[in-house]
Design an enzyme around this catalytic site. Structure first.
Site, PDB file in Angstrom:
ATOM      1  N   ARG A 258       0.775  -1.242   0.000  1.00  0.00           N
ATOM      2  CA  ARG A 258       0.000   0.000   0.000  1.00  0.00           C
ATOM      3  C   ARG A 258       0.810   1.297   0.000  1.00  0.00           C
ATOM      4  O   ARG A 258       0.263   2.361  -0.272  1.00  0.00           O
ATOM      5  CB  ARG A 258      -0.990   0.025   1.162  1.00  0.00           C
ATOM      6  N   ASP A 259       2.093   1.264   0.284  1.00  0.00           N
ATOM      7  CA  ASP A 259       2.866   2.512   0.283  1.00  0.00           C
ATOM      8  C   ASP A 259       4.231   2.288  -0.366  1.00  0.00           C
ATOM      9  O   ASP A 259       5.262   2.692   0.162  1.00  0.00           O
ATOM     10  CB  ASP A 259       3.021   3.030   1.709  1.00  0.00           C
ATOM     11  N   PHE A 260       4.208   1.642  -1.540  1.00  0.00           N
ATOM     12  CA  PHE A 260       5.447   1.355  -2.261  1.00  0.00           C
ATOM     13  C   PHE A 260       5.964   2.633  -2.907  1.00  0.00           C
ATOM     14  O   PHE A 260       5.279   3.265  -3.710  1.00  0.00           O
ATOM     15  CB  PHE A 260       5.192   0.290  -3.333  1.00  0.00           C
TER      16      PHE A 260
ATOM     17  N   ASN B 260      10.828   4.087   0.652  1.00  0.00           N
ATOM     18  CA  ASN B 260      10.592   2.887   1.466  1.00  0.00           C
ATOM     19  C   ASN B 260      11.395   1.686   0.991  1.00  0.00           C
ATOM     20  O   ASN B 260      11.223   0.590   1.509  1.00  0.00           O
ATOM     21  CB  ASN B 260       9.101   2.537   1.470  1.00  0.00           C
TER      22      ASN B 260
ATOM     23  N   THR C 282       0.795   7.610  -0.653  1.00  0.00           N
ATOM     24  CA  THR C 282       1.524   8.805  -1.076  1.00  0.00           C
ATOM     25  C   THR C 282       1.073   9.228  -2.459  1.00  0.00           C
ATOM     26  O   THR C 282       1.113   8.435  -3.405  1.00  0.00           O
ATOM     27  CB  THR C 282       3.044   8.529  -1.087  1.00  0.00           C
TER      28      THR C 282
END
Length: 265
Positions: free
Chosen positions: A99-101, A105, A140
């Protein structure tokens, strides 16, 4: 032994994310996921301890105007490692959607091996007959899949879209969202997508810091086409992460081939 540490306050929103880190990283292990060394509680605080990743995130060397540009072979090594990490999550016994690749990260060890970090927004994937997970829209801007932003319906294909954006960043050396650029170029995916299927135009959007002898043209074109498929507006038309891994693995060998051999591949 050197360690990375992240401290979460029990009273702020990061408490939930810290709990998610422990839940997922405590049960999942893979060479392309950062290792959770331990965690502890003291008073109002939570502390998570990770393995040390000496080169930091991909974001730093990729977008730095001071450091030497990442070599093309290194970029493809990072792309493959990150893809393997996502593929593992999607095909785990209990599938996980990251969900936040994004580049910040993805952490790098001393040999530029990529490992996914920050599982604070990760969610268990749909099971059984479920086609998606309904959730509050988080992530993001610039990386999030358009259908997820519009509906809140989260699937593994949401991660694939985000992967396509990161692959574009590796190809172009541009950020997913850059307000300093002309309006039409500020959102990387929107600007680059029309050019990804044109072999000559792709070379025109390649990171200008790479010299003409620093990359195999065929490798660049294949990476661009892969990004194009990942960024399809139709989630069902996007490739699975396992197929992305299979597409990237031959590119590692392509880097080593002479130019005249590449032309025949």
């Amino acid at each position: 032994m050197a360690i990375n540490m992240v401290i979460y306050d029990i009273y702020d929103t990061m408490h939930y994310e810290g709990s998610a880190e422990v839940i997922f990283l405590g049960h999942l292990s893979h060479p392309n996921l950062v290792k959770l060394a331990g965690y502890c509680c003291e008073g109002e605080h939570r502390m998570l301890v990770y393995e040390y990743m000496p080169l930091g995130s991909v974001e730093s060397p990729l977008f730095s105007r001071v450091m030497a540009p990442l070599a093309w072979a290194t970029r493809m090594k990072i792309a493959l490692g990150a893809a393997r990490g996502l593929a593992f999550l999607h095909e785990a016994e209990k599938p996980v959607i990251y969900r936040d690749f994004k580049t910040s990260n993805i952490l790098l060890d001393h040999d530029f091996n990529a490992k996914l970090s920050d599982f604070g927004l990760a969610k268990d994937g749909p099971i059984g007959d479920m086609s998606h997970v309904s959730t509050r829209i988080m992530g993001t801007y610039g990386y999030a899949a358009p259908e997820y932003i519009m509906t809140g319906h989260l699937t593994a294909m949401s991660d694939v879209y985000s992967y396509g954006v990161v692959l574009l960043e590796l190809v172009t050396g541009r950020k997913s969202l850059d307000k300093s650029r002309p309006v039409r170029e500020q959102t990387l995916a929107d600007w680059a997508l029309p050019m990804l299927t044109h072999k000559k135009k792709v070379l025109g959007i390649l990171d200008a810091r790479l010299g003409s002898d620093d990359y195999p043209v065929r490798s660049v074109q294949k990476a661009a086409m892969l990004a194009y498929h990942c960024l399809s507006s139709n989630p069902k038309a996007r490739p699975l992460m396992r197929d992305i891994v299979a597409s990237l693995e031959p590119l590692q060998q392509l880097e080593l081939m002479p130019a005249n051999v590449q032309a025949c591949v």
